[in-house]
Design a protein around this motif. Structure first.
Motif, PDB file in Angstrom:
ATOM      1  N   GLU A 401       0.828  -1.204   0.000  1.00  0.00           N
ATOM      2  CA  GLU A 401       0.000   0.000   0.000  1.00  0.00           C
ATOM      3  C   GLU A 401       0.866   1.259   0.000  1.00  0.00           C
ATOM      4  O   GLU A 401       0.522   2.259  -0.638  1.00  0.00           O
ATOM      5  CB  GLU A 401      -0.938  -0.025   1.200  1.00  0.00           C
ATOM      6  N   GLN A 402       1.999   1.218   0.710  1.00  0.00           N
ATOM      7  CA  GLN A 402       2.909   2.360   0.703  1.00  0.00           C
ATOM      8  C   GLN A 402       3.529   2.539  -0.679  1.00  0.00           C
ATOM      9  O   GLN A 402       3.706   3.668  -1.159  1.00  0.00           O
ATOM     10  CB  GLN A 402       4.010   2.163   1.751  1.00  0.00           C
ATOM     11  N   ALA A 403       3.855   1.423  -1.340  1.00  0.00           N
ATOM     12  CA  ALA A 403       4.388   1.500  -2.700  1.00  0.00           C
ATOM     13  C   ALA A 403       3.359   2.111  -3.649  1.00  0.00           C
ATOM     14  O   ALA A 403       3.704   2.909  -4.529  1.00  0.00           O
ATOM     15  CB  ALA A 403       4.797   0.107  -3.176  1.00  0.00           C
ATOM     16  N   LEU A 404       2.084   1.756  -3.466  1.00  0.00           N
ATOM     17  CA  LEU A 404       1.033   2.329  -4.306  1.00  0.00           C
ATOM     18  C   LEU A 404       0.955   3.844  -4.109  1.00  0.00           C
ATOM     19  O   LEU A 404       0.823   4.604  -5.080  1.00  0.00           O
ATOM     20  CB  LEU A 404      -0.308   1.675  -3.976  1.00  0.00           C
ATOM     21  N   LYS A 405       1.053   4.299  -2.870  1.00  0.00           N
ATOM     22  CA  LYS A 405       1.019   5.742  -2.611  1.00  0.00           C
ATOM     23  C   LYS A 405       2.187   6.446  -3.291  1.00  0.00           C
ATOM     24  O   LYS A 405       2.025   7.537  -3.858  1.00  0.00           O
ATOM     25  CB  LYS A 405       1.056   5.998  -1.104  1.00  0.00           C
ATOM     26  N   SER A 406       3.366   5.827  -3.252  1.00  0.00           N
ATOM     27  CA  SER A 406       4.533   6.465  -3.863  1.00  0.00           C
ATOM     28  C   SER A 406       4.395   6.533  -5.378  1.00  0.00           C
ATOM     29  O   SER A 406       4.815   7.516  -6.007  1.00  0.00           O
ATOM     30  CB  SER A 406       5.810   5.714  -3.476  1.00  0.00           C
ATOM     31  N   ILE A 407       3.791   5.521  -5.983  1.00  0.00           N
ATOM     32  CA  ILE A 407       3.603   5.531  -7.436  1.00  0.00           C
ATOM     33  C   ILE A 407       2.508   6.518  -7.832  1.00  0.00           C
ATOM     34  O   ILE A 407       2.640   7.261  -8.814  1.00  0.00           O
ATOM     35  CB  ILE A 407       3.290   4.107  -7.933  1.00  0.00           C
ATOM     36  N   GLN A 408       1.426   6.560  -7.068  1.00  0.00           N
ATOM     37  CA  GLN A 408       0.338   7.474  -7.412  1.00  0.00           C
ATOM     38  C   GLN A 408       0.713   8.935  -7.166  1.00  0.00           C
ATOM     39  O   GLN A 408       0.055   9.837  -7.693  1.00  0.00           O
ATOM     40  CB  GLN A 408      -0.925   7.116  -6.618  1.00  0.00           C
ATOM     41  N   SER A 409       1.757   9.177  -6.383  1.00  0.00           N
ATOM     42  CA  SER A 409       2.202  10.556  -6.150  1.00  0.00           C
ATOM     43  C   SER A 409       3.130  11.059  -7.253  1.00  0.00           C
ATOM     44  O   SER A 409       3.497  12.241  -7.259  1.00  0.00           O
ATOM     45  CB  SER A 409       2.922  10.653  -4.799  1.00  0.00           C
ATOM     46  N   LEU A 410       3.506  10.184  -8.192  1.00  0.00           N
ATOM     47  CA  LEU A 410       4.390  10.588  -9.278  1.00  0.00           C
ATOM     48  C   LEU A 410       3.656  11.527 -10.234  1.00  0.00           C
ATOM     49  O   LEU A 410       2.428  11.461 -10.363  1.00  0.00           O
ATOM     50  CB  LEU A 410       4.875   9.355 -10.048  1.00  0.00           C
ATOM     51  N   PRO A 411       4.371  12.390 -10.933  1.00  0.00           N
ATOM     52  CA  PRO A 411       3.721  13.239 -11.939  1.00  0.00           C
ATOM     53  C   PRO A 411       3.113  12.390 -13.049  1.00  0.00           C
ATOM     54  O   PRO A 411       3.551  11.260 -13.286  1.00  0.00           O
ATOM     55  CB  PRO A 411       4.869  14.115 -12.457  1.00  0.00           C
ATOM     56  N   PRO A 412       2.090  12.896 -13.737  1.00  0.00           N
ATOM     57  CA  PRO A 412       1.368  12.092 -14.735  1.00  0.00           C
ATOM     58  C   PRO A 412       2.258  11.502 -15.815  1.00  0.00           C
ATOM     59  O   PRO A 412       1.980  10.415 -16.327  1.00  0.00           O
ATOM     60  CB  PRO A 412       0.364  13.091 -15.329  1.00  0.00           C
ATOM     61  N   GLU A 413       3.336  12.186 -16.179  1.00  0.00           N
ATOM     62  CA  GLU A 413       4.169  11.687 -17.275  1.00  0.00           C
ATOM     63  C   GLU A 413       5.091  10.548 -16.851  1.00  0.00           C
ATOM     64  O   GLU A 413       5.664   9.853 -17.701  1.00  0.00           O
ATOM     65  CB  GLU A 413       5.012  12.822 -17.858  1.00  0.00           C
ATOM     66  N   ALA A 414       5.256  10.301 -15.556  1.00  0.00           N
ATOM     67  CA  ALA A 414       6.168   9.255 -15.086  1.00  0.00           C
ATOM     68  C   ALA A 414       5.605   7.883 -15.409  1.00  0.00           C
ATOM     69  O   ALA A 414       4.523   7.520 -14.961  1.00  0.00           O
ATOM     70  CB  ALA A 414       6.388   9.389 -13.582  1.00  0.00           C
ATOM     71  N   GLY A 415       6.338   7.117 -16.198  1.00  0.00           N
ATOM     72  CA  GLY A 415       5.926   5.763 -16.547  1.00  0.00           C
ATOM     73  C   GLY A 415       4.827   5.691 -17.570  1.00  0.00           C
ATOM     74  O   GLY A 415       4.407   4.603 -17.955  1.00  0.00           O
ATOM     75  N   ALA A 416       4.318   6.833 -18.050  1.00  0.00           N
ATOM     76  CA  ALA A 416       3.203   6.826 -18.997  1.00  0.00           C
ATOM     77  C   ALA A 416       3.675   6.416 -20.375  1.00  0.00           C
ATOM     78  O   ALA A 416       4.813   6.649 -20.766  1.00  0.00           O
ATOM     79  CB  ALA A 416       2.567   8.210 -19.059  1.00  0.00           C
ATOM     80  N   GLY A 417       2.771   5.789 -21.112  1.00  0.00           N
ATOM     81  CA  GLY A 417       3.053   5.423 -22.488  1.00  0.00           C
ATOM     82  C   GLY A 417       3.828   4.149 -22.649  1.00  0.00           C
ATOM     83  O   GLY A 417       4.076   3.703 -23.763  1.00  0.00           O
ATOM     84  N   ALA A 418       4.228   3.513 -21.533  1.00  0.00           N
ATOM     85  CA  ALA A 418       5.016   2.290 -21.654  1.00  0.00           C
ATOM     86  C   ALA A 418       4.174   1.121 -22.099  1.00  0.00           C
ATOM     87  O   ALA A 418       4.648   0.215 -22.764  1.00  0.00           O
ATOM     88  CB  ALA A 418       5.682   1.973 -20.315  1.00  0.00           C
ATOM     89  N   VAL A 419       2.897   1.129 -21.724  1.00  0.00           N
ATOM     90  CA  VAL A 419       2.015   0.022 -22.056  1.00  0.00           C
ATOM     91  C   VAL A 419       0.756   0.569 -22.690  1.00  0.00           C
ATOM     92  O   VAL A 419       0.145   1.496 -22.170  1.00  0.00           O
ATOM     93  CB  VAL A 419       1.643  -0.794 -20.792  1.00  0.00           C
ATOM     94  N   ALA A 420       0.361  -0.016 -23.796  1.00  0.00           N
ATOM     95  CA  ALA A 420      -0.895   0.389 -24.422  1.00  0.00           C
ATOM     96  C   ALA A 420      -2.053  -0.299 -23.748  1.00  0.00           C
ATOM     97  O   ALA A 420      -1.936  -1.387 -23.231  1.00  0.00           O
ATOM     98  CB  ALA A 420      -0.869   0.047 -25.909  1.00  0.00           C
TER      99      ALA A 420
END
Length: 421
Positions: A401-420
């Motif tokens: 759950e802590q990992a989820l919070k850290s990922i959801q706090s990233l800016p929108p462009e972080a990790g985006a577009g890697a998977v369709a």
């Protein structure tokens, strides 16, 4: 009307059977606890509810057997009452709530008679005031997660009857260009890896540890530009690294079962997935999310899933598929199993709606850790299991759950577009 003709089993079914010594076969059971409110019914009432529904699901009236050295599914008459038992929790387990319930579920030996299809239903009480659970368990050889969701629909819901596709499923043409990459993906799962050498005791151990998160809103797990599976796997990598820091390349080598069913299809007997391997990075959440997505980028490509199905079921000779499956499951390749399952339809018992669904997947011999995200009615739980010779998993739900919070706090462009998709 039930058929009397044996059905061929897949190589994966045989491999999963080999992973379960009879002394602790229950550890290879997938379990789903359906939580309900009110007073629990007796075993006779539950058996009476199941009896007219068992025939709808082939997995409930076939048993694993071998003929001339090849595995088959042998039809068998089934008496529902032989597969139902009560599970009242003692004080220690009751004090632990759902974790205690699922630990008892995983410890309980199989209820089904020797030689019968390997599934049972437990009626659990004592884990929470005014709550009871109907727990469906089956050996992983008998069903995978996709088959279990269909089974739950038939036993406790109004889902459609099983539908099978034709021999090639109409997917031959789009699959052909993807065959080389599909074959390479399956072979990649058999490569050796160094991290997380499970202790020798874990290779034949029957006892296991268990922990599960609180219910999560499914929308809270989703992220723009990333699939649910990508976010789940990235959170798993971050949580697993905190559970047992990794040596060397600090990658979490995980096996991810990819469901080979087409949308709307129900293969309700045996296992129908491709063993996909992820070398999940660790460290910075943005790096983990992007790296996970890059490895999963080909998965939603049109024709790729059909190409995997053709490679495993139609093209590769059975002895070669069996040998490959044995190697992948040996514990020298991937050290963790990470899967996600979705129950799409509402479930109930005698008009009382299921309030929650709590899952548990096997603690695979030779593998350090297993995890499943199982969603139901817009909410999900993430469960973890390991062997008692490994570090305890009690801290993993909070770490995930802590990992989820850290990922959801990233800016929108972080990790985006890697998977369709």
């Amino acid at each position: 009307m039930q058929s009397s003709t044996p059905l061929p089993a897949q190589a994966g079914d045989a491999v999963l059977m080999e992973m379960a010594p009879l002394t602790h076969a229950a550890q290879m059971y997938i379990a789903t606890a359906l939580i309900l409110e009110g007073e629990a019914p007796g075993a006779a009432e539950v058996a009476g509810h199941l009896a007219p529904r068992v025939g709808r699901v082939p997995g409930l009236w076939h048993r694993y057997a071998e003929r001339a050295g090849r595995p088959v599914w042998q039809p068998q008459r089934v008496r529902a009452a032989d597969h139902v038992a009560l599970l009242p929790l003692g004080t220690d387990a009751a004090d632990a709530g759902l974790d205690g319930l699922m630990r008892e579920v995983r410890r309980r030996p199989p209820v089904s008679p020797a030689g019968a299809p390997m599934w049972d239903v437990l009626i659990a009480t004592g884990f929470a005031p005014r709550r009871w659970a109907v727990v469906f368990r089956c050996h992983h050889t008998l069903m995978d997660g996709g088959a279990i969701t269909h089974t739950l629909d038939q036993l406790f819901g109004d889902g459609p009857r099983a539908r099978r596709r034709s021999f090639l499923g109409g997917a031959l043409l789009p699959a052909l260009p993807r065959l080389p990459s599909a074959a390479a993906s399956v072979l990649r799962a058999a490569l050796p890896t160094a991290p997380w050498p499970a202790p020798a005791a874990a290779r034949a151990e029957g006892s296991a540890t268990y922990a599960v998160t609180e219910p999560l809103e499914l929308e809270a797990v989703k992220r723009p530009g990333a699939t649910l599976s990508q976010v789940f796997a990235a959170c798993f990598a971050l949580a697993a690294d905190s559970w047992w820091p990794l040596p060397g390349d600090r990658e979490v080598h995980a096996l991810v079962p990819m469901d080979l069913r087409v949308p709307g299809e129900q293969r309700a007997l045996g296992n129908h997935f491709a063993p996909m391997r992820l070398a999940l990075p660790t460290g910075d959440p943005a790096h983990v999310l992007a790296g996970t997505g890059a490895q999963m980028a080909a998965w939603p490509t049109p024709g790729f899933r059909a190409a995997l199905d053709l490679t495993i079921r139609r093209i590769t000779p059975f002895p070669a598929t069996l040998a490959l499956g044995r190697r992948i499951s040996s514990g020298v390749c991937c050290r963790a199993v990470v899967s996600s399952v979705r129950s799409r339809n509402p479930l109930s018992f005698n008009g009382s709606p299921v309030l929650d669904l709590v899952p548990a997947i096997p603690a695979f011999p030779g593998h350090a850790l297993s995890s499943v995200l199982w969603s139901y009615q817009g909410r999900a739980r993430v469960a973890f299991g390991s062997h008692t010779s490994m570090p305890g998993v009690g801290a993993l739900p909070q770490a995930w759950e802590q990992a989820l919070k850290s990922i959801q706090s990233l800016p929108p462009e972080a990790g985006a577009g890697a998977v369709a998709g």
